[in-house]
Write an enzyme that holds these catalytic residues in place. Structure first.
Site, PDB file in Angstrom:
ATOM      1  N   LEU A   9     -22.364   0.214  15.741  1.00  0.00           N
ATOM      2  CA  LEU A   9     -21.701  -0.925  16.374  1.00  0.00           C
ATOM      3  C   LEU A   9     -20.300  -1.072  15.790  1.00  0.00           C
ATOM      4  O   LEU A   9     -20.132  -1.288  14.591  1.00  0.00           O
ATOM      5  CB  LEU A   9     -22.512  -2.207  16.158  1.00  0.00           C
ATOM      6  CG  LEU A   9     -23.978  -2.149  16.640  1.00  0.00           C
ATOM      7  CD1 LEU A   9     -24.628  -3.520  16.532  1.00  0.00           C
ATOM      8  CD2 LEU A   9     -24.075  -1.619  18.076  1.00  0.00           C
ATOM      9  N   ALA A  10     -19.296  -0.948  16.663  1.00  0.00           N
ATOM     10  CA  ALA A  10     -17.905  -0.931  16.206  1.00  0.00           C
ATOM     11  C   ALA A  10     -16.997  -1.718  17.132  1.00  0.00           C
ATOM     12  O   ALA A  10     -15.805  -1.424  17.251  1.00  0.00           O
ATOM     13  CB  ALA A  10     -17.412   0.517  16.108  1.00  0.00           C
ATOM     14  N   ARG A  16     -10.277 -11.814  11.217  1.00  0.00           N
ATOM     15  CA  ARG A  16     -10.018 -12.294   9.855  1.00  0.00           C
ATOM     16  C   ARG A  16      -9.269 -11.269   9.011  1.00  0.00           C
ATOM     17  O   ARG A  16      -8.794 -11.580   7.925  1.00  0.00           O
ATOM     18  CB  ARG A  16     -11.336 -12.682   9.175  1.00  0.00           C
ATOM     19  CG  ARG A  16     -11.830 -14.064   9.594  1.00  0.00           C
ATOM     20  CD  ARG A  16     -13.076 -14.464   8.853  1.00  0.00           C
ATOM     21  NE  ARG A  16     -14.262 -13.799   9.367  1.00  0.00           N
ATOM     22  CZ  ARG A  16     -15.489 -13.973   8.899  1.00  0.00           C
ATOM     23  NH1 ARG A  16     -15.694 -14.774   7.873  1.00  0.00           N
ATOM     24  NH2 ARG A  16     -16.502 -13.335   9.441  1.00  0.00           N
ATOM     25  N   LYS A  23     -10.530  -3.484  13.039  1.00  0.00           N
ATOM     26  CA  LYS A  23     -11.117  -3.638  11.709  1.00  0.00           C
ATOM     27  C   LYS A  23     -11.699  -2.340  11.174  1.00  0.00           C
ATOM     28  O   LYS A  23     -11.475  -1.974  10.012  1.00  0.00           O
ATOM     29  CB  LYS A  23     -12.203  -4.721  11.737  1.00  0.00           C
ATOM     30  CG  LYS A  23     -12.950  -4.870  10.413  1.00  0.00           C
ATOM     31  CD  LYS A  23     -13.930  -6.025  10.426  1.00  0.00           C
ATOM     32  CE  LYS A  23     -15.086  -5.799  11.343  1.00  0.00           C
ATOM     33  NZ  LYS A  23     -16.138  -6.846  11.172  1.00  0.00           N
ATOM     34  N   ASP A 106     -18.519  -1.434   9.960  1.00  0.00           N
ATOM     35  CA  ASP A 106     -17.843  -2.112   8.850  1.00  0.00           C
ATOM     36  C   ASP A 106     -18.715  -2.165   7.600  1.00  0.00           C
ATOM     37  O   ASP A 106     -18.492  -2.981   6.710  1.00  0.00           O
ATOM     38  CB  ASP A 106     -17.402  -3.525   9.252  1.00  0.00           C
ATOM     39  CG  ASP A 106     -18.552  -4.430   9.653  1.00  0.00           C
ATOM     40  OD1 ASP A 106     -19.715  -3.961   9.659  1.00  0.00           O
ATOM     41  OD2 ASP A 106     -18.301  -5.618   9.949  1.00  0.00           O
ATOM     42  N   LYS A 335       6.514  19.428  -2.822  1.00  0.00           N
ATOM     43  CA  LYS A 335       6.103  19.157  -1.450  1.00  0.00           C
ATOM     44  C   LYS A 335       6.078  20.462  -0.660  1.00  0.00           C
ATOM     45  O   LYS A 335       7.058  21.203  -0.640  1.00  0.00           O
ATOM     46  CB  LYS A 335       7.051  18.150  -0.811  1.00  0.00           C
ATOM     47  CG  LYS A 335       6.821  17.918   0.681  1.00  0.00           C
ATOM     48  CD  LYS A 335       7.930  18.550   1.465  1.00  0.00           C
ATOM     49  CE  LYS A 335       7.708  18.415   2.954  1.00  0.00           C
ATOM     50  NZ  LYS A 335       8.722  19.169   3.741  1.00  0.00           N
ATOM     51  N   TYR A 350      12.872  18.597  -7.935  1.00  0.00           N
ATOM     52  CA  TYR A 350      12.275  18.486  -6.617  1.00  0.00           C
ATOM     53  C   TYR A 350      12.148  19.880  -6.023  1.00  0.00           C
ATOM     54  O   TYR A 350      13.146  20.603  -5.853  1.00  0.00           O
ATOM     55  CB  TYR A 350      13.122  17.620  -5.676  1.00  0.00           C
ATOM     56  CG  TYR A 350      12.620  17.687  -4.256  1.00  0.00           C
ATOM     57  CD1 TYR A 350      11.393  17.126  -3.901  1.00  0.00           C
ATOM     58  CD2 TYR A 350      13.338  18.355  -3.272  1.00  0.00           C
ATOM     59  CE1 TYR A 350      10.909  17.211  -2.611  1.00  0.00           C
ATOM     60  CE2 TYR A 350      12.869  18.449  -1.976  1.00  0.00           C
ATOM     61  CZ  TYR A 350      11.645  17.881  -1.652  1.00  0.00           C
ATOM     62  OH  TYR A 350      11.152  17.978  -0.369  1.00  0.00           O
ATOM     63  N   TYR A 371      16.728  20.231   3.372  1.00  0.00           N
ATOM     64  CA  TYR A 371      16.927  19.465   4.602  1.00  0.00           C
ATOM     65  C   TYR A 371      18.411  19.332   4.902  1.00  0.00           C
ATOM     66  O   TYR A 371      19.198  18.889   4.058  1.00  0.00           O
ATOM     67  CB  TYR A 371      16.298  18.084   4.422  1.00  0.00           C
ATOM     68  CG  TYR A 371      16.308  17.196   5.643  1.00  0.00           C
ATOM     69  CD1 TYR A 371      15.873  17.668   6.874  1.00  0.00           C
ATOM     70  CD2 TYR A 371      16.732  15.873   5.547  1.00  0.00           C
ATOM     71  CE1 TYR A 371      15.864  16.839   7.986  1.00  0.00           C
ATOM     72  CE2 TYR A 371      16.734  15.038   6.651  1.00  0.00           C
ATOM     73  CZ  TYR A 371      16.286  15.522   7.874  1.00  0.00           C
ATOM     74  OH  TYR A 371      16.281  14.695   8.975  1.00  0.00           O
ATOM     75  N   ARG A 424      29.306  27.665  -9.740  1.00  0.00           N
ATOM     76  CA  ARG A 424      29.917  26.421 -10.194  1.00  0.00           C
ATOM     77  C   ARG A 424      31.431  26.611 -10.318  1.00  0.00           C
ATOM     78  O   ARG A 424      31.920  27.736 -10.503  1.00  0.00           O
ATOM     79  CB  ARG A 424      29.318  25.976 -11.524  1.00  0.00           C
ATOM     80  CG  ARG A 424      29.497  26.978 -12.651  1.00  0.00           C
ATOM     81  CD  ARG A 424      28.597  26.637 -13.823  1.00  0.00           C
ATOM     82  NE  ARG A 424      28.806  27.555 -14.943  1.00  0.00           N
ATOM     83  CZ  ARG A 424      27.955  27.729 -15.934  1.00  0.00           C
ATOM     84  NH1 ARG A 424      26.822  27.049 -15.939  1.00  0.00           N
ATOM     85  NH2 ARG A 424      28.207  28.556 -16.917  1.00  0.00           N
TER      86      ARG A 424
END
Length: 450
Positions: A9-10, A16, A23, A106, A335, A350, A371, A424
């Site tokens: 049952l959903a 609330r 929910k 739930d 990442k 990074y 990027y 550099r």
């Protein structure tokens, strides 16, 4: 064993929760609550699953289908109680030949062991089995009226007498039926109660009146808690995390401060891993043995090889693959990068959209500039490479095996194997010029103070 139909049952909106999100899509351990219940139904051997949803709950259907394609959905347009909700799945239970267990989307922590206990009782001859529990405060909950091992009735709080309200055994809502018993009772449930709703729990008294065998089992209160607001969601999360911590420690994982470590529903950790305080695991983490995760790391969607050392204050994400004996130190973010065995990135780096070979050293302050504002490009670094501190590697770029890059370099072109790359500007010293700069800065500051 009999066939098992799970009706979940959903349909509740969860007003609330004060959220635009249905929910049952709010997560516990990183997984929507309905996903947890789907996993329980599947683990308990359900041969058929149907889910009763509310109108415009396409997102709920999508989450359910992610766990099992072919799940059937039935819509409850009007919220007229649990008995009414189950009736929406008539097509499913009319065809069922074995048992039917009604679960709630739930109740994210209900275990397959509890469902197994229900079906075992049904296999042994019970017609209905209800799951009860003993909360610290049963106020506003339905009470189980029992006699020995029999369940006589379930009385909703609004309809209970003062004496019945003193009973500590509450109704979880989870209930199992022999399919023929459900078919013989469901349409006889009426709405003559304080709320004017069709309570599935009224099936107990109807079954007893028919001379059927009605039983109950007890579950831990933490397992069957329902979530209807943010406070209950936090309580469910706390219970989930407590269970996961215990599971990992029993499996040979050392948690230096268990209460401060948070796991996802699918975290996999081998034995002899040590985890320091304040570590958070998001979805998709797999860790091999003898790994050390130091304090204040945030880790998700990554595979970490045996003997690696991570942190403190590291962030790893985006499908990263960390090889054996890799060291990622403080304030290193990784990442969507594959890092080979024995490579080290000790400080303040990074590493994104990259492939890094074995036994390579990544100097402090290294950045893969992946990027360009529109596209993300790849950086490839070979084996036994030395990347000097404060290097910017502008993708797409490849650095060959054994190469060196000088500290402070901006690398924009491929570096051949065993080459030294310097990217550099040439240093120029202006003797005696520093006092002039200070005087200029002080004058500017004084001017602002006027």
């Amino acid at each position: 064993m009999a066939d098992l139909l799970s009706i979940i049952l959903a349909a509740g909106e969860g007003t609330r929760m004060q959220s635009a999100l249905p929910k049952v899509l709010h997560p516990v351990g990183g997984l929507p609550m309905v996903g947890h219940v789907m996993r329980t139904a599947l683990k308990s051997g359900a041969t058929d699953i149907c889910v009763v949803v509310g109108p415009n709950h396409e997102a709920v259907q999508a989450e359910v289908s992610r766990h099992r394609s072919g799940t059937r959905f039935f819509s409850q347009l009007d919220r007229l109680g649990t008995g009414h909700a189950v009736r929406q799945a008539r097509e499913a239970y009319e065809a069922a030949q074995g048992h039917v267990v009604v679960l709630y989307a739930d109740n994210p922590l209900v275990s397959s062991l509890t469902v197994d206990a229900i079906t075992s009782r049904l296999d042994a001859g019970a017609d209905i089995v209800v799951v009860g529990y003993r909360p610290e405060d049963p106020t506003n909950l339905g009470r189980l009226l029992t006699e020995g091992g029999r369940l006589l009735a379930i009385r909703e709080h609004r309809d209970a007498t003062e004496e019945e309200r003193k009973i500590g055994l509450a109704n979880s809502g989870i209930i199992g039926f022999r399919a023929e018993t459900l078919r013989g009772i469901i349409d006889r449930i009426d709405n003559k109660n304080a709320k004017g709703e069709y309570y599935l729990t009224d099936a107990v008294e109807l079954a007893n009146a028919d001379g059927r065998r009605v039983e109950f089992i007890e579950a831990d209160a933490g397992e069957v808690m329902g979530v209807d607001d943010r406070s209950r969601l936090a309580a469910a999360e706390a219970q989930f995390q407590s269970l996961r911590r215990d599971d990992f420690m029993k499996a040979g994982v050392t948690l230096r401060d268990p209460q401060s470590v948070w796991f996802s529903w699918d975290t996999e950790i081998a034995r002899d891993v040590t985890i320091f305080p304040n570590v958070v695991f998001g979805p998709g983490v797999k860790i091999a043995s003898n790994v050390e995760i130091r304090a204040f790391c945030d880790i998700e969607d990554v595979v970490i090889g045996e003997g690696a050392s991570i942190g403190p204050f590291a962030r790893i994400r985006g499908g990263a693959e960390i090889g054996p004996d890799v060291h990622l130190g403080n304030f290193v973010e990784v990442k969507k990068t594959k890092i080979g065995a024995g490579t080290k990135a000790g400080h303040l780096s990074y590493l994104g959209d990259a492939e890094i070979g074995e036994k390579t050293n990544i100097g402090a302050g290294t950045i893969t500039c992946n990027y360009d504002g529109v596209n993300k490009d790849k950086t490839v670094i070979g084996d036994n490479v030395f990347i000097g501190s404060n290097a910017s590697l502008v993708a797409p770029v490849t650095i060959g095996d054994g190469a060196y890059t000088a500290s402070g370099s901006v690398i924009t072109k491929d570096v051949p194997a065993d080459a030294l790359a310097l990217g550099r500007a040439r240093q120029e010293n202006k003797t005696g010029y520093a006092p002039k700069l200070r005087e200029k800065a002080l004058a500017k500051k004084a001017a602002k103070g006027k």
